[in-house]
Enzyme design. Structure first.
Site, short mmCIF file in Angstrom:
data_model
loop_
_atom_site.label_atom_id
_atom_site.label_comp_id
_atom_site.label_asym_id
_atom_site.label_seq_id
_atom_site.Cartn_x
_atom_site.Cartn_y
_atom_site.Cartn_z
N CYS A 101 -14.05 -28.44 8.14
CA CYS A 101 -12.83 -27.74 7.73
C CYS A 101 -11.66 -28.73 7.68
O CYS A 101 -11.51 -29.57 8.56
CB CYS A 101 -12.51 -26.61 8.72
SG CYS A 101 -11.00 -25.72 8.32
N CYS B 109 -8.39 -27.78 7.56
CA CYS B 109 -7.12 -27.11 7.88
C CYS B 109 -6.33 -27.93 8.92
O CYS B 109 -6.88 -28.82 9.57
CB CYS B 109 -7.38 -25.69 8.38
SG CYS B 109 -7.77 -25.56 10.14
N HIS C 5 -6.40 -21.53 11.03
CA HIS C 5 -7.79 -21.86 10.72
C HIS C 5 -8.50 -20.71 10.01
O HIS C 5 -9.14 -20.90 8.98
CB HIS C 5 -8.58 -22.25 11.99
CG HIS C 5 -10.05 -22.31 11.70
ND1 HIS C 5 -10.63 -23.39 11.05
CD2 HIS C 5 -11.04 -21.39 11.85
CE1 HIS C 5 -11.92 -23.14 10.86
NE2 HIS C 5 -12.18 -21.93 11.33
N ASP D 38 -8.19 -6.88 0.78
CA ASP D 38 -7.27 -7.14 1.87
C ASP D 38 -7.99 -6.77 3.16
O ASP D 38 -8.85 -5.88 3.14
CB ASP D 38 -5.99 -6.29 1.76
CG ASP D 38 -6.22 -4.88 2.25
OD1 ASP D 38 -5.99 -4.61 3.45
OD2 ASP D 38 -6.67 -4.02 1.47
N CYS E 52 -7.93 -27.86 12.43
CA CYS E 52 -9.14 -28.68 12.60
C CYS E 52 -8.83 -30.17 12.48
O CYS E 52 -9.54 -31.00 13.03
CB CYS E 52 -10.21 -28.26 11.60
SG CYS E 52 -10.91 -26.65 12.01
N ASP F 138 0.86 -1.19 0.00
CA ASP F 138 0.00 0.00 0.00
C ASP F 138 0.89 1.23 0.00
O ASP F 138 2.12 1.13 0.03
CB ASP F 138 -0.96 -0.04 1.19
CG ASP F 138 -0.24 0.04 2.53
OD1 ASP F 138 1.00 0.22 2.54
OD2 ASP F 138 -0.91 -0.10 3.56
ZN LIG Z 1 -10.02 -25.30 10.36
#
Ligand SMILES: [Zn+2]
Length: 383
Positions: free
Chosen positions: A304, A306, A335, A266, A309, A93
């Site tokens: 999820c 990830c 996560h 963003d 998780c 930026d």
């Molecule tokens: Zn997750």
């Protein structure tokens, strides 16, 4: 510098576009979400972990890197990509927002802005030309022009003069651009006034920018006003250049803006919320500190995939949060960013398959929106 934006598919039922941006550090798909790497790091994660959650491009804050460790130091150390060990695209930026929100003793003239560092009180003077030079030295892939960030609400005459100054600064930024420079994006301002937004967009579009950002939203205005600003602005922006909505937002805000033709986003929300124990899930927001999770063996989000998780229970994450452990920030950030990247991938896939309206319907039945009291805060400042 290599920079190319290609639209791959347009959604027939909205203004959404699926696209691809090519840079010297590889390409990425749009709509894209850029996690905020305020001080050369997306807080608490390594670049490898960012890649693992699906991040393709990050944002760096020029204001912070200019003040500490200094762009010249980063330049001597091989540029920002080398310095932070991230070889994918980086957007920086202009620092405009931080100068107006963080620094003290700000004094603006037609030529530039004088401000006092929020770190040590030292005085600095930045011009639009200097801001391009800083981003050139950092070696970013996409640079933003210096703009004056207009607070909300602001009187018409002030917004008119400020928007005109931002446009003059954009002209000066283009004049010193070199062939090898990062792609340069202009920032449409104009506050919450339709004629000023239109004038700002129309004037900037006549110049030779590679993309257009919509600045001065998510500054505390009601959501309906943000939607109006997007409508007024996007209709004047060229189809074949990327459009970037700065500092937005919740998954719902992003989806709505995508449907209004926005390509880049963003926001600090997924990372900052993670550190505050606030997690995004497929069934709505979850505050992990709550007593109801004390012995809950389930993952944060049962659908999820990830790392967090796959390996940890709500009970353990609650314990880490309450015990103020560093791992709490890391696992929660993994996560939340995975949730955002997966959400963006879902949007991309829905545009590709022509199912965006269905995606919108399904998603909005489990909103992850902000609480009303959160909406007064601009969200892009801190990573
Ligand atoms: Zn997750």
């Amino acid at each position: 510098m290599a920079f190319r934006f290609e639209i791959i598919k347009k959604d027939p039922f909205s203004k959404a576009r699926l696209g691809r941006i090519e840079t010297n550090h590889g390409s990425f798909s749009t709509p894209a979400f850029l996690p905020v790497g305020t001080q050369g790091t997306v807080k608490s994660l390594t670049p490898e972990e960012l890649v693992e959650v699906g991040v393709e491009v990050i944002l760096g804050n020029t204001y912070h890197l200019y003040l500490r460790p200094g762009h010249e130091t980063i330049g001597r150390l091989g540029g920002l990509h080398t310095f932070i060990h991230w070889n994918r695209p980086i957007l920086t930026d202009s620092g405009g927002y931080q100068i107006f929100s963080l620094s003290k003793l700000r004094k603006i003239s037609d030529d530039g802005v004088t401000f006092q560092s929020h770190i040590d009180g030292s005085l600095h003077y930045l011009t639009p030309e200097k801001v391009v030079e800083i981003q050139r030295t950092l070696g970013s892939d996409i640079a933003m022009v210096l703009d004056e960030c207009i607070p909300y609400p602001s009187p018409y005459e002030y917004v008119k003069a400020s928007t005109s100054l931002t446009t003059q600064w954009a002209t000066r930024s283009l004049e010193i651009r070199k062939e090898t420079d990062p792609a340069l994006f202009a920032i449409v301002q104009g506050g919450m006034y339709q004629d000023l937004r239109e004038e700002s967009a129309q004037t900037l579009v006549k110049m030779d920018f590679q993309g257009y950002a919509i600045g001065g939203v998510s500054v505390g205005e009601p959501k309906s006003l943000m939607r109006s600003v997007l409508e007024w602005t996007t209709s004047f922006l060229p189809e074949n250049a990327p459009r970037y909505l700065m500092g937005v937002g919740t998954p719902e805000d992003i989806l709505e803006a995508v449907m209004m033709g926005i390509d880049l986003f963003d926001c600090v929300l997924p990372t900052r919320n993670a550190r505050n124990g606030m997690l995004f899930t497929s069934i709505g927001k979850m505050s992990i500190k709550q007593a109801q999770y004390a012995e809950d063996e389930r993952p944060v989000d049962e659908i999820c995939a990830c790392y967090t998780c796959r390996h940890y229970s709500r009970a353990y994450l609650r314990h880490l949060y309450l015990a103020n452990e560093i791992l709490s920030s890391r696992l929660n950030t993994i996560h939340n960013l995975y949730y955002y990247m997966n959400f963006i991938k879902g949007i991309q896939e829905a545009i590709r398959e022509g199912h965006l309206l269905d995606f919108h319907k399904t998603h909005c039945s489990h909103p992850n929106g902000l609480e009303p009291e959160d909406s007064a805060h601009r969200l892009s400042t801190w990573g």
